[in-house]
Structures are given as C-alpha cells and as structure tokens.
Design an enzyme around this catalytic site. Sequence first.
Site, PDB file in Angstrom:
ATOM      1  N   ALA A 155       0.834  -1.206   0.000  1.00 26.27           N
ATOM      2  CA  ALA A 155       0.000   0.000   0.000  1.00 26.27           C
ATOM      3  C   ALA A 155       0.869   1.258   0.000  1.00 26.27           C
ATOM      4  CB  ALA A 155      -0.980  -0.030   1.166  1.00 26.27           C
ATOM      5  N   CYS A 156       0.562   2.209   0.867  1.00 23.72           N
ATOM      6  CA  CYS A 156       1.266   3.493   0.839  1.00 23.72           C
ATOM      7  C   CYS A 156       2.713   3.414   1.326  1.00 23.72           C
ATOM      8  CB  CYS A 156       0.498   4.529   1.664  1.00 23.72           C
ATOM      9  SG  CYS A 156      -1.062   5.027   0.898  1.00 23.72           S
ATOM     10  N   SER A 157       3.130   2.270   1.828  1.00 22.12           N
ATOM     11  CA  SER A 157       4.518   2.099   2.239  1.00 22.12           C
ATOM     12  C   SER A 157       5.336   1.335   1.207  1.00 22.12           C
ATOM     13  CB  SER A 157       4.585   1.377   3.593  1.00 22.12           C
ATOM     14  OG  SER A 157       4.162   2.229   4.631  1.00 22.12           O
TER      15      SER A 157
END
Length: 373
Positions: A155-157
């Site tokens: 995801a956003c990481s």
Amino acid sequence: MTRVVISGTGLYRPPHVITNAELVEAFNAYAALQNEKNAAAIAAGELPAMVPSSVEFIEKASGIQQRYVIDKQGVLDPTRMYPRFKERPDDQISLMAEIAADAANKALAAAGKTGAQVDMVLCAAANMQRAYPAMAIEIQQAIGAGGYGFDMNVACSSATFAIEQAANAVRSGTANCVLVVNPEITSAHLEWRDRDCHFIFGDVCTAVIVERADTATSADCWEIVGTKLATQFSNSIRNNFGFMNRAEDSDPNARDKTFRQEGRKVFKEVVPLAAAHIEAHLAALGFEPTAVRRFWLHQANLGMNQLVIKRLVGKEVGDDLAPLILNEYANTASAGSIIAFHEHRADLARGDLGVVCSFGAGYSIGSVVVRKL
C-alpha cells in the site's frame, strides 16, 4: 560493508489538474442526480440524501488544494465519476509501465546511468494494473535493463519497503544498480462518489536509483544509513478488489471494491505509531530526532504530518523541516514521501541527515534514514 546510496530520482507528473472547486462542482452535480433519482426512497426514510461537498470541507479535512490525474474528463463527468482509460492490446506498453518508464529514465539521467546498467527492477505500488506478467518485468524491458525484476505491494509504504529490498540486494551483491519505481494511478481505485474520500488521491509516478557508493557518479548522492520496516494488521484502510471477486459472485462495482477508510480512527492510531517508529529507528542508529535536518513524510493529511513531527521534536515546525507536497499533488499513495524527497533536498548540505518515512494501510510503516554525501 558495502555502502549504498540513492544516486538519482525521477518524477512523472500527469498532464491534467483537478482543482478542489472543479471536483466539488462535479461531485455536487452527481449528488443532485442521485438525490433526484432516489427521491421517493429518501422521502420514505429508506435512503439518506447525499450531502454536498465543499472546497472548505476538503481543505480543512486534508490540506489538499488540487491533484494531478491522467484522465480528467471521466472523473468530472457526473454520470461516470471515475477515469476513462483506453484498453491497450497486449503488444503495446501498458499505461502503468509507460509512466514508470518516464520516471525511470529521468532518475537514470539524474544518476548518470543507462538502463543497461540496471540489474534489478522493483515496481512497488498500492495497486498493480494486472496480475501477471509482473509490471516490473515490462518496465525492465522498456528501459533496456538486465537482471531481474518483481512487483511489490505494501500500500502506501510500498516505496520505502522497496528501497530496503534494493539496499539489501546491493549490500549482499545480488544486484549492483537497482531501479525502484512507484507508478501510482490512484484515480482508478478512488471512490470519487464518496464525500468522505472523493478528494484524497492523485496520480503520479516516482523512481529512485539505488546503487553501490563506489560506482555512483552523481554529484547528488545520499547514503542509506539505515532502514526500518514494521507492519501491524488493521482493517481501517481496505480495498477488496481482486481476482477472486468473480469466484465469489460479488458485485465488481460494490463500495468495498475501491478505497475506503475510517479516517478518524486511522489518524488516531497511525500518528503515534509513525512517530514512535521514527524515534526508535533514529535511536538504534545513535541519533536524536533533533539531529535530523529534514523529514520527507508520507503525504496523506496535513494535520497528521504536523502532529507526527511535533511528537518527534516537541514543537510546531514549518515546511523547512517537513516539506509539504500534499497541497499540490494530494495523496499519491507510496509516491508521496518520494516526491517530497525529490523536490525538497537540493538545499541540504553535505553531512545533513534526513528521514524518508511512509505510513499507510496494513498498517505499514517504513523509514529510510539518509545522509547527504
């Protein structure tokens, strides 16, 4: 131990801008159409009426002022409210690979490298355009790289997690020059018809070159001092779209097949996690947060970033310590912290310490501590 550096970054920025005013106009037109269509059910109390959005609501909730998108017309069409992309044949480069190659070539130019010198490609993003073949392998071909490549999704990481894999590969000798690319076509997984989140995302692609310090020729090199990754399961940010939907006989257009979150809960839970993660990472390397010249944080919410930094340094700070790109780009998933690093590092001096940190669904948190060489 082999010293590893980031020697170049690249950015693909889509051609179209959607301002908050344009977005609100489209959303409110859509809401009016839905309220008219469902007038009887609303009057009977069977359905709630859709509430209009506003520029003030968006900016107060997020700090976002605009976003870049690959397609603007479809998003702003009140009868559609999502982008319109033309399907491409298998013998044509995919949209995700196309924007990735653009960012990759810019990063290669910044690093003074050619595609042929890359021997590992990591495509790390919140969503992949297809299941297989891996997007990384198509990107590898597009830039003329050798070696191997694979896709990653945290995801956003995704970007920070990929940078650790890249650094480890270089240190272990399984790669010499790694391309990490983050093509985020977030407009395709955002629910533009949901008032609580219709303003959050924008499209972009970032690229980073990670290589051995002794092979780097760029005048702008950043040593990777350390990396730290952590995950903790949470359902507060979720997207259930996947290849098993058909087998489940579920509606491919159901609300859970696009991005959804419990925003207030995420804010409350992620801020302390992110601050503690960064503090612990710095401590393990022998640094205090006050020794950091700049923090390039995930760009999801202005208030969230401000509170993370306040917890770390004990006071309110401005853009110099933690630059904001959220207002211009919106949330770009894994690419946000990399955009901040790409656009706001030129003024730092040799020896300055910085932290690239992402946090998002999972929950997932990744930090990369770097030093200007």
